[in-house]
Scaffold this motif. Structure first.
Motif, PDB file in Angstrom:
ATOM      1  N   SER B 388      48.123  25.302  43.140  1.00 21.31           N
ATOM      2  CA  SER B 388      47.679  26.652  42.780  1.00 21.31           C
ATOM      3  C   SER B 388      46.309  26.910  43.400  1.00 21.31           C
ATOM      4  O   SER B 388      45.512  25.990  43.577  1.00 21.31           O
ATOM      5  CB  SER B 388      47.580  26.821  41.254  1.00 21.31           C
ATOM      6  N   LEU B 389      46.094  28.157  43.755  1.00 24.37           N
ATOM      7  CA  LEU B 389      44.788  28.567  44.271  1.00 24.37           C
ATOM      8  C   LEU B 389      44.287  29.719  43.399  1.00 24.37           C
ATOM      9  O   LEU B 389      44.937  30.756  43.304  1.00 24.37           O
ATOM     10  CB  LEU B 389      44.911  29.033  45.726  1.00 24.37           C
ATOM     11  N   ALA B 390      43.166  29.479  42.718  1.00 25.54           N
ATOM     12  CA  ALA B 390      42.581  30.508  41.860  1.00 25.54           C
ATOM     13  C   ALA B 390      41.390  31.125  42.578  1.00 25.54           C
ATOM     14  O   ALA B 390      40.499  30.420  43.046  1.00 25.54           O
ATOM     15  CB  ALA B 390      42.134  29.898  40.536  1.00 25.54           C
ATOM     16  N   LEU B 391      41.408  32.439  42.679  1.00 24.82           N
ATOM     17  CA  LEU B 391      40.358  33.147  43.429  1.00 24.82           C
ATOM     18  C   LEU B 391      39.649  34.140  42.528  1.00 24.82           C
ATOM     19  O   LEU B 391      40.288  34.981  41.897  1.00 24.82           O
ATOM     20  CB  LEU B 391      40.980  33.895  44.617  1.00 24.82           C
ATOM     21  N   ASP B 392      38.328  34.042  42.450  1.00 24.84           N
ATOM     22  CA  ASP B 392      37.526  35.005  41.679  1.00 24.84           C
ATOM     23  C   ASP B 392      37.025  36.115  42.599  1.00 24.84           C
ATOM     24  O   ASP B 392      36.528  35.840  43.694  1.00 24.84           O
ATOM     25  CB  ASP B 392      36.281  34.318  41.082  1.00 24.84           C
ATOM     26  N   PHE B 393      37.136  37.338  42.121  1.00 22.11           N
ATOM     27  CA  PHE B 393      36.644  38.478  42.907  1.00 22.11           C
ATOM     28  C   PHE B 393      35.754  39.363  42.036  1.00 22.11           C
ATOM     29  O   PHE B 393      36.135  39.680  40.912  1.00 22.11           O
ATOM     30  CB  PHE B 393      37.811  39.339  43.402  1.00 22.11           C
ATOM     31  N   PRO B 394      34.634  39.804  42.567  1.00 21.33           N
ATOM     32  CA  PRO B 394      33.847  40.787  41.825  1.00 21.33           C
ATOM     33  C   PRO B 394      34.533  42.146  41.886  1.00 21.33           C
ATOM     34  O   PRO B 394      35.163  42.472  42.889  1.00 21.33           O
ATOM     35  CB  PRO B 394      32.515  40.827  42.580  1.00 21.33           C
ATOM     36  N   VAL B 395      34.426  42.908  40.816  1.00 22.60           N
ATOM     37  CA  VAL B 395      34.990  44.269  40.813  1.00 22.60           C
ATOM     38  C   VAL B 395      33.829  45.234  41.013  1.00 22.60           C
ATOM     39  O   VAL B 395      32.964  45.363  40.150  1.00 22.60           O
ATOM     40  CB  VAL B 395      35.720  44.568  39.488  1.00 22.60           C
ATOM     41  N   ARG B 396      33.804  45.841  42.175  1.00 23.15           N
ATOM     42  CA  ARG B 396      32.703  46.739  42.520  1.00 23.15           C
ATOM     43  C   ARG B 396      33.167  48.189  42.501  1.00 23.15           C
ATOM     44  O   ARG B 396      34.323  48.472  42.867  1.00 23.15           O
ATOM     45  CB  ARG B 396      32.179  46.416  43.926  1.00 23.15           C
ATOM     46  N   ALA B 397      32.263  49.055  42.138  1.00 28.23           N
ATOM     47  CA  ALA B 397      32.587  50.482  42.137  1.00 28.23           C
ATOM     48  C   ALA B 397      33.009  50.894  43.544  1.00 28.23           C
ATOM     49  O   ALA B 397      32.368  50.515  44.531  1.00 28.23           O
ATOM     50  CB  ALA B 397      31.365  51.285  41.703  1.00 28.23           C
ATOM     51  N   GLY B 398      34.091  51.625  43.635  1.00 32.10           N
ATOM     52  CA  GLY B 398      34.564  52.097  44.937  1.00 32.10           C
ATOM     53  C   GLY B 398      35.455  51.114  45.661  1.00 32.10           C
ATOM     54  O   GLY B 398      36.072  51.465  46.662  1.00 32.10           O
ATOM     55  N   LYS B 399      35.503  49.855  45.195  1.00 34.41           N
ATOM     56  CA  LYS B 399      36.341  48.865  45.878  1.00 34.41           C
ATOM     57  C   LYS B 399      37.497  48.405  44.998  1.00 34.41           C
ATOM     58  O   LYS B 399      38.281  47.546  45.395  1.00 34.41           O
ATOM     59  CB  LYS B 399      35.502  47.650  46.278  1.00 34.41           C
ATOM     60  N   ARG B 400      37.564  48.977  43.801  1.00 33.89           N
ATOM     61  CA  ARG B 400      38.563  48.525  42.838  1.00 33.89           C
ATOM     62  C   ARG B 400      39.993  48.691  43.384  1.00 33.89           C
ATOM     63  O   ARG B 400      40.795  47.769  43.319  1.00 33.89           O
ATOM     64  CB  ARG B 400      38.381  49.323  41.544  1.00 33.89           C
TER      65      ARG B 400
END
Lengths: 246, 471
Positions: B388-400
């Motif tokens: 498994s590969l777990a990836l964290d991503f920031p949620v930025r305004a305009g990029k959601r």
């Protein structure tokens, strides 16, 4: 089109600004609950915007006892709530020398008491969850005690003060409270009144109102030029103002 | 009327999603039955929420009743001779390991943080760094009491009703509310692990080393620097751990004391860890995180290469608790995580394409973790023989919107490869992609059990609605 709000409640949605707001919100993808007295008008709204997008309830804002349960029911049926607009308002034509207590109190009940009944639970809810937007549709008529319609003007002035107080209570919790003061909007309310100027369509008013609401401004005149006009009118000394036929 | 005073804004752990719900804190089964009755009366639904550690919408239900289990965290029975423990669902992994360690036991499956409750762990059927060896959380649960949507209580034992047991475990709490569970702990001779750290210069090596280590080490976990492409794509550091055996530690009774397991309050004995996120926040952008990942890799590949050392169980297991409130570095938008499970043979290809797509869409993962897995028996399980590969991503305004598209695109790659997804981490996967990872009839079978056990759909969540259409 960008969705500015997800779940909205519009009280007083049968016609005019309220109906235009419902249509505008629905067209943006927002789920809207529309409340009004006239069922046929509500049916028009659902027909235009779709039943998935708009839910309706027949309600008379003077039936204050119904409000708490109805408010909760609407939030449940919408699946959330992030915008409440109080657009219900009536203006009874009053002759210059007429003092009709029943007509005056009817305006106060609809324009002010109904607003308190609906916006109190909205403020409680939004304060508790730390987010949300409350919009009250006041009027430029609330800025001065005009001789033309004392009860209408004072009901809108009371609404203005009430909204300011709400803002002072819950803005710190992250809730936006927006007072809208429209000038002349081409609605049933002003039909047949002569000598009006700068009349805008309800659709244009709705566009401006939602823009202001999404920005969370405290107070907005619609259209904006009324701010200047009313700034001048507010500064006219009372001993002069009483001689003006406004 | 539902009491307005109970209305609260409740967020997923990643803080990218939230919903207003009526929060109740039951302390007894009777209280839970009252909540069920209230929901029936008001024609609304309920969702169970443990510590709120699921990243996305697993414990969110707009305008519903949210059950908080913080008043149901009693240890009901403990037998140190067998390692069998009876607990209420609100008991956290923290409370669990602290309770049993002194007697020489350890929870066989723990998550990267010690905050989740056992109720949440069973509902989402969590896994740990030893998934290949120990399987998922439910494999160490012997039985549980289930409060059903109609208010009745029944005990479900794995041996007696394996099919129902495996339907409830990992069902996101959709089939009932667990009010008690019996767990089997794992015997440990010491509170210490032997840990080996190695580096891998690319994805191929990373997968090979992870696979090779799975039969020799109890714990295998790899961190990946998700920023570089080309030959360096998928580079990272691996950590393998094994429990010290009897006789390997001169005074194991010392390391089994919980005070010797506690994570340090300060970093380098100076910096209070509670403030660490404030130091990290200015670096939480693509450039900053790219450098942090790069430096971490370089340090691990040089100074730390092939290091062999001992580490306490808590220190090794609960890496996510090292920096308290680290998720705040992602505020105000929060973060989402996406964890793909891919069969062994397809893993390199899928993970390579996923990492390349992240780069192409200029949405690199700030934290990436690789693990080795085995299949599980749950009806709604996520396990398979693969990685498994777990990836964290920031949620930025305009990029959601773009981020959600990325998740869907990565999801399609997983589906093509016959992979799976882990709902506890998910926040953005489209339901049709999730559902297409199951065999024919599997989802229908689950939904028919749901229909039978909860015909009024009293138990719901945004996650179940999104992924399974329950609602």
């Amino acid at each position: 089109m960008k969705k500015r709000f997800k779940h909205a409640l519009v009280i007083g949605a049968s016609s005019g600004i309220g109906a235009a707001l419902v249509r505008q919100l629905a067209s943006e993808g927002c789920r809207v609950a529309a409340l009004a007295r006239r069922e046929d008008k509500l049916r028009e709204l659902t027909r235009d915007a779709g039943e998935d997008q708009v839910i309706t309830r027949v309600h008379d804002v003077t039936a204050i006892d119904e409000v708490p349960a109805l408010f909760q029911e609407i939030a449940r049926d919408l699946g959330g709530l992030d915008l409440v607009i109080y657009a219900a308002g009536i203006m009874r034509p009053v002759a210059f020398d007429e003092f009709n207590t029943e007509a005056d109190l009817e305006m106060i009940r609809t324009n002010y008491e109904g607003a308190v009944a609906w916006l109190n639970p909205a403020a409680e809810r939004f304060g508790a969850v730390g987010r949300g937007c409350i919009v009250g549709i006041g009027s430029v008529a609330g800025d001065r005690g005009r001789s033309g319609n004392p009860a209408y003007g004072s009901s809108k002035a009371a609404l203005d003060t009430y909204l300011e107080a709400l803002r002072n209570r819950i803005a710190r919790k992250g809730v936006r409270v927006v007072t809208i003061k429209p000038g002349f909007v081409d609605t049933e309310m002003i039909a047949g009144i002569p000598g009006l100027f700068w009349v805008i369509s309800p659709e244009k008013a709705a566009r401006i109102i939602l823009k202001k609401a999404s920005r969370g401004v405290r107070e907005a005149y619609v259209p904006a030029r009324w701010r200047l006009v009313m700034a001048i009118i507010r500064r006219i000394p009372s001993f002069i103002f009483r001689h003006l036929k406004v | 009327m539902l009491p307005a005073s109970r209305l609260e804004w409740i967020q997923g752990w990643g803080e990218s999603q939230g919903a207003a719900a009526y929060l109740f804190r039951p302390s007894t089964i009777g209280n839970l039955q009252d909540c069920l009755q209230l929901a029936r009366d008001k024609k609304i639904s309920l969702v169970s929420r443990g510590s709120g550690c699921s990243y996305g919408d697993a414990a969110l239900l707009p305008e519903g009743i949210c059950l908080n289990f913080s008043r149901m965290q009693r240890i009901l029975a403990w037998d140190p001779s067998t390692g069998i423990i009876d607990v209420e669902p609100g008991v956290s992994l923290r409370r669990l390991w602290r309770y049993v360690l002194g007697d020489g036991w350890w929870p066989p499956v723990v998550t990267g943080t010690m905050e989740p409750t056992v109720g949440g762990c069973l509902s989402m059927n969590v896994h740990g760094k030893n998934n290949w060896v120990r399987g998922t959380f439910s494999e160490h649960c012997v039985e549980f009491d289930l409060l059903q949507a109609d208010g009745s209580l029944r005990t479900i034992r794995r041996e007696e009703e394996p099919e129902l047991f495996n339907a409830v475990a990992g069902s996101f709490g959709m089939l009932g509310i667990v009010t008690r569970m019996r767990l089997k702990m794992k015997r440990v001779a010491s509170g210490m692990l032997e840990v080996r750290a190695v580096s891998a210069p690319d994805l191929e090596t990373m997968l090979r080393l992870t696979d090779e280590a799975k039969d020799q080490w109890e714990y295998v976990v790899a961190w990946i620097d998700a920023f570089p492409g080309g030959k360096k794509l998928g580079r990272g550091l691996l950590h393998f751990g094994r429990h010290l055996e009897k006789g390997e530690e001169p005074r194991p009774e010392q390391s089994l004391r919980i005070e010797n397991q506690d994570l340090p309050e300060e970093l380098f004995h100076i910096l209070p860890k509670s403030s660490m996120w404030r130091l990290l926040k200015p670096w939480t952008n693509r450039v900053g995180m790219s450098w942090i990942n790069r430096l971490k890799y370089l340090a691990g590949a040089t100074i730390g290469e092939n290091a062999l050392y001992q580490q306490s169980l808590a220190e090794f297991s609960f890496l996510l608790d090292y920096v308290p409130n680290w998720k705040k570095i992602y505020s105000p938008g929060g973060l989402i995580q996406h964890q793909s499970f891919v069969p062994v043979n397809q893993a390199e290809d899928v993970f390579r394409r996923q990492l390349e797509l992240c780069r192409k869409m200029r949405l690199p993962s700030f934290l990436a973790v690789l693990k080795r897995h085995r299949p599980d028996d749950c009806l709604m399980g996520h396990g398979l023989d693969g990685f498994s590969l777990a990836l964290d991503f920031p949620v930025r305004a305009g990029k959601r919107e773009r981020l959600w598209k990325l998740v869907a695109a990565m999801g399609e790659m997983v589906v093509e490869a016959g992979g799976r997804f882990y709902p506890a981490k998910d926040a953005a996967l489209p339901g049709e992609i999730y559902r297409s990872t199951f065999q024919d009839g599997q989802i229908e079978k689950f939904l028919s059990i749901k229909q039978e056990m909860d015909p009024e759909m009293r138990l719901r969540s945004l996650l179940a609605e999104r992924l399974l259409g329950i609602g």
